[in-house]
Motif scaffolding. Sequence first.
Motif, short mmCIF file in Angstrom:
data_model
loop_
_atom_site.label_atom_id
_atom_site.label_comp_id
_atom_site.label_asym_id
_atom_site.label_seq_id
_atom_site.Cartn_x
_atom_site.Cartn_y
_atom_site.Cartn_z
N ALA A 179 -26.00 -35.53 -19.37
CA ALA A 179 -25.07 -36.61 -19.70
C ALA A 179 -25.56 -37.40 -20.91
O ALA A 179 -26.75 -37.69 -21.03
N ASN A 180 -24.64 -37.73 -21.80
CA ASN A 180 -24.89 -38.57 -22.97
C ASN A 180 -25.89 -37.99 -23.97
O ASN A 180 -26.35 -38.71 -24.85
N ALA A 181 -26.25 -36.73 -23.85
CA ALA A 181 -27.11 -36.10 -24.87
C ALA A 181 -26.27 -35.86 -26.12
O ALA A 181 -25.04 -35.76 -26.07
N THR A 182 -26.95 -35.77 -27.26
CA THR A 182 -26.29 -35.47 -28.53
C THR A 182 -26.93 -34.22 -29.12
O THR A 182 -28.15 -34.12 -29.21
N ILE A 183 -26.07 -33.28 -29.52
CA ILE A 183 -26.53 -32.05 -30.16
C ILE A 183 -26.10 -32.11 -31.63
O ILE A 183 -24.92 -32.02 -31.93
N MET B 12 -32.88 -26.60 -20.96
CA MET B 12 -32.41 -27.80 -20.26
C MET B 12 -32.61 -28.99 -21.20
O MET B 12 -33.75 -29.29 -21.59
N ILE B 13 -31.51 -29.63 -21.55
CA ILE B 13 -31.54 -30.81 -22.41
C ILE B 13 -31.36 -32.03 -21.52
O ILE B 13 -30.34 -32.16 -20.84
N ALA B 14 -32.34 -32.94 -21.52
CA ALA B 14 -32.30 -34.11 -20.65
C ALA B 14 -31.17 -35.06 -21.05
O ALA B 14 -30.75 -35.11 -22.21
N VAL C 46 -33.72 -25.08 -30.17
CA VAL C 46 -34.40 -25.21 -28.88
C VAL C 46 -34.70 -23.80 -28.36
O VAL C 46 -33.80 -22.97 -28.26
N PRO C 47 -35.97 -23.53 -27.99
CA PRO C 47 -36.31 -22.20 -27.46
C PRO C 47 -35.69 -21.93 -26.09
O PRO C 47 -35.33 -22.86 -25.36
N ASP C 48 -35.60 -20.66 -25.73
CA ASP C 48 -35.17 -20.28 -24.39
C ASP C 48 -36.05 -20.98 -23.36
O ASP C 48 -37.27 -21.09 -23.55
N HIS C 49 -35.46 -21.45 -22.27
CA HIS C 49 -36.16 -22.06 -21.12
C HIS C 49 -36.84 -23.38 -21.43
O HIS C 49 -37.56 -23.91 -20.58
N ALA C 50 -36.67 -23.94 -22.63
CA ALA C 50 -37.36 -25.19 -22.97
C ALA C 50 -36.71 -26.38 -22.28
O ALA C 50 -35.49 -26.46 -22.14
N LEU C 51 -37.55 -27.32 -21.85
CA LEU C 51 -37.10 -28.62 -21.34
C LEU C 51 -37.28 -29.61 -22.48
O LEU C 51 -38.40 -29.84 -22.95
N MET C 52 -36.17 -30.20 -22.94
CA MET C 52 -36.19 -31.11 -24.08
C MET C 52 -35.75 -32.50 -23.63
O MET C 52 -34.78 -32.64 -22.89
N GLY D 23 -35.88 -36.98 -24.99
CA GLY D 23 -36.25 -38.00 -25.95
C GLY D 23 -35.36 -38.05 -27.17
O GLY D 23 -34.43 -37.29 -27.32
N VAL D 24 -35.72 -39.04 -28.04
CA VAL D 24 -34.98 -39.27 -29.28
C VAL D 24 -35.99 -39.37 -30.41
O VAL D 24 -36.72 -40.36 -30.47
N PRO D 25 -36.10 -38.41 -31.29
CA PRO D 25 -35.45 -37.10 -31.19
C PRO D 25 -36.07 -36.29 -30.05
O PRO D 25 -37.19 -36.56 -29.62
N ALA D 26 -35.35 -35.29 -29.59
CA ALA D 26 -35.80 -34.49 -28.45
C ALA D 26 -37.05 -33.70 -28.81
O ALA D 26 -37.15 -33.11 -29.89
N LYS D 27 -38.00 -33.73 -27.89
CA LYS D 27 -39.23 -32.95 -28.01
C LYS D 27 -39.39 -32.12 -26.75
O LYS D 27 -38.93 -32.53 -25.68
N GLN D 28 -40.04 -30.98 -26.88
CA GLN D 28 -40.23 -30.13 -25.71
C GLN D 28 -41.25 -30.76 -24.77
O GLN D 28 -42.36 -31.08 -25.16
N LYS D 29 -40.84 -30.90 -23.49
CA LYS D 29 -41.68 -31.51 -22.47
C LYS D 29 -42.20 -30.49 -21.48
O LYS D 29 -42.97 -30.83 -20.59
N GLY D 30 -41.74 -29.24 -21.57
CA GLY D 30 -42.18 -28.20 -20.66
C GLY D 30 -41.22 -27.04 -20.68
O GLY D 30 -40.47 -26.84 -21.63
N TRP D 31 -41.25 -26.28 -19.56
CA TRP D 31 -40.43 -25.08 -19.41
C TRP D 31 -39.62 -25.19 -18.13
O TRP D 31 -40.05 -25.82 -17.16
N VAL D 32 -38.48 -24.52 -18.12
CA VAL D 32 -37.57 -24.57 -16.98
C VAL D 32 -37.24 -23.15 -16.54
O VAL D 32 -36.99 -22.26 -17.36
#
Length: 187
Positions: free
Chosen positions: A113-117, A128-130, A139-145, A147-156
Amino acid sequence: MNFFVHESSYVDEGVEIGSDTKIWHFSHIQKGARIGEKCSIGQNVNISNNVQIGNGVKVQNNVSIYEGVELEDYVFCGPSMVFTNDLTPRSKYPKGTEGYKKTLVKYGASIGANATIVCGNSIGRWAMIASGAVVTKDVPDHALMAGVPAKQKGWVCECGHVLKEQLKCSECEREYNLSNDTLIESV
């Protein structure tokens, strides 16, 4: 007609809608759009000219999918998330279709919700975009993104659970390996 369109919605001529798709209240599907089978298009959704949407896609309320955006199968778009298609818009100097940047959201990806691409980027398979994140790069496959700007936080995992360091899903028990910053499911 083997799909449902609520009486308050508008579907322009030249639109293709797959079987078992449901289009809910106050939505507008514009000329040349193609929507796959078994999709759910929520309330107050705008799907612009020539947009391509795969099968099993869920678009929640208040989302506009602009020309230049393509959603592959089983993509999830959360409420009020935003796509763009012009990096430098000016009301006085419209660029038209030729000036739009492409955005591809790959198979199974979810956008909160409320993410911007920001246009011109791709969202990888099962990514998965938070909620509230602003995606400014591919964004890589399976990445968990997040923040602003979005950064990878892990894998899903494919099932949607965040993977721990061992890269084994605690929910469905799928196992993954990391090779050259690419997550690959173990066979």
